[in-house]
Design a protein around this motif. Structure first.
Motif, mmCIF file in Angstrom:
data_model
loop_
_atom_site.group_PDB
_atom_site.id
_atom_site.type_symbol
_atom_site.label_atom_id
_atom_site.label_comp_id
_atom_site.label_asym_id
_atom_site.label_seq_id
_atom_site.Cartn_x
_atom_site.Cartn_y
_atom_site.Cartn_z
ATOM 1 N N SER A 47 0.436 -0.907 -0.161
ATOM 2 C CA SER A 47 0.219 -0.397 0.000
ATOM 3 C C SER A 47 0.982 0.952 0.018
ATOM 4 O O SER A 47 0.105 2.119 -0.289
ATOM 5 N N SER A 48 2.070 1.581 0.194
ATOM 6 C CA SER A 48 2.906 2.662 0.889
ATOM 7 C C SER A 48 3.391 2.562 -0.361
ATOM 8 O O SER A 48 3.980 3.779 -1.115
ATOM 9 N N ASN A 231 5.090 -12.394 0.837
ATOM 10 C CA ASN A 231 4.863 -10.957 -0.158
ATOM 11 C C ASN A 231 3.370 -11.025 -0.467
ATOM 12 O O ASN A 231 2.705 -11.554 -1.881
ATOM 13 N N LEU A 232 2.745 -10.994 0.172
ATOM 14 C CA LEU A 232 1.656 -10.355 0.312
ATOM 15 C C LEU A 232 1.381 -9.129 0.779
ATOM 16 O O LEU A 232 1.752 -8.421 1.704
ATOM 17 N N THR A 233 0.327 -9.007 -0.170
ATOM 18 C CA THR A 233 -0.491 -7.546 0.032
ATOM 19 C C THR A 233 -0.547 -7.465 1.355
ATOM 20 O O THR A 233 -1.816 -8.167 2.174
ATOM 21 N N GLU A 234 -1.337 -5.723 2.069
ATOM 22 C CA GLU A 234 -2.030 -5.960 3.570
ATOM 23 C C GLU A 234 -3.559 -6.424 3.226
ATOM 24 O O GLU A 234 -3.451 -7.598 4.292
ATOM 25 N N PHE A 235 -4.170 -6.552 1.704
ATOM 26 C CA PHE A 235 -5.338 -6.911 1.883
ATOM 27 C C PHE A 235 -5.251 -8.893 1.771
ATOM 28 O O PHE A 235 -6.279 -9.400 2.562
ATOM 29 N N GLU A 236 -4.001 -8.917 0.589
ATOM 30 C CA GLU A 236 -4.502 -10.783 0.726
ATOM 31 C C GLU A 236 -3.744 -10.780 2.084
ATOM 32 O O GLU A 236 -4.639 -11.656 2.612
ATOM 33 N N LYS A 237 -3.108 -10.926 3.238
ATOM 34 C CA LYS A 237 -2.588 -11.073 4.269
ATOM 35 C C LYS A 237 -3.888 -11.479 5.117
ATOM 36 O O LYS A 237 -4.040 -11.922 5.567
#
Length: 299
Positions: A47-48, A231-237
């Motif tokens: 996200s950043s 390597n997960l995005t915040e949403f995916e995690k």
């Protein structure tokens, strides 16, 4: 960049993007913003990183909008107001605004349900069954968000196929300005695709699964290095961990894990807020540029 309707350099040659005989100071500024944004495409999908790219897009749009106010630019574009490629530019700006609206809705819905889940965890309403209910509602809302995003991504793909601009019989000023407008549209398209994909991306089967992934999320002291590994995005995690959590049969969720999940939800909400601010600024830039174009073409 590969040849595409949004990559005019692959379709016609332009020695420089200068409007008058001597480049206006805004031209090298445009080039600088363009190079920075292109270089940032190799960055992570966090996200950043996407927020940083949204900020860069705002700078690029501001620069182009200033160029559109130049008399020479207005004269060059006004001469071609009735050509099809002008309508395509205006149509493209509307579609990008629609995608921004989809992104806003997706972020808002996710943030609201994350906040509701956060409140439920804080109260521990109804014990673990109450938590399961709130988690299920969050995941259900995410499915709806992903469905809307996949539709928006399909619409974005259709934009890449449209381009009727021909460099024949065009003066250098027009070629230069059209190049900049299309490069700006192409980069906006790319960043929006990255944003939507990061919100909707599903966890792949090759990623860690089971209680180990929940543990990775819950133990915040280890999360930084492990996030880099998986390597997960915040949403995916969050989606992955909550999906596993709601399906647990023999594992109990203790107060420490609840506290750590609250921390992660707080981080997710903070990331969403940053993205919301970035997409709002981009929407305003798109509207401003569209108004400038319409005013120029109406003269």
């Amino acid at each position: 960049m590969a040849a595409s309707p949004l990559n005019p350099r692959a379709q016609y040659h332009s020695r420089s993007i200068s409007l008058p005989s001597r480049p206006h100071p805004l031209v090298p500024e445009f080039d600088e913003h363009l190079c920075r944004l292109r270089a940032s495409q190799a960055a992570s999908s966090s996200s950043s990183s996407i927020s940083h790219r949204l900020s860069g897009l705002k700078d690029l749009h501001d620069c182009v909008d200033d160029l559109l106010l130049l008399p020479l630019t207005q004269q060059a574009l006004a001469q071609h107001r009735h050509e099809k490629w002008v309508d395509e530019l205006l149509d493209g700006s509307l579609k990008l605004l629609d995608v921004c609206g989809t992104a806003k809705d997706a972020l808002l819905q996710t943030r609201e349900h994350a906040h509701e889940l956060q409140s439920s965890l804080r109260r521990r309403r109804g014990g673990e069954n109450g938590i399961s209910t709130e988690v299920g509602e969050y995941l259900t809302s995410r499915k709806k968000v992903k469905k809307a995003i996949h539709k928006a991504l399909s619409n974005l793909k259709s934009m890449e196929k449209k381009c009727s601009f021909s460099p024949l019989n065009k003066d250098p000023k027009t070629l230069s300005m059209v190049y900049m407008l299309r490069e700006m549209e192409a980069l906006t398209l790319t960043v929006l695709e990255s944003l939507l994909s990061s919100i909707a991306r599903a966890t792949g089967q090759s990623k860690p699964s089971g209680w180990s992934l929940v543990s990775k999320l819950m133990h915040h002291k280890r999360v930084a290095c492990e996030d880099a590994a998986i390597n997960l995005t915040e949403f995916e995690k969050m989606d992955a961990a909550l999906s596993i959590l709601i399906g647990l049969k023999t594992k109990s969720v203790n107060l420490v894990q609840i506290h750590n999940m609250q921390n992660e939800l707080g981080k997710l909400e903070s990331s969403i807020q940053d993205l919301e601010e970035g997409i709002e600024l981009l929407s305003r830039c798109l509207i401003k540029t569209r108004v400038s174009l319409l005013n120029t073409l109406s003269h």
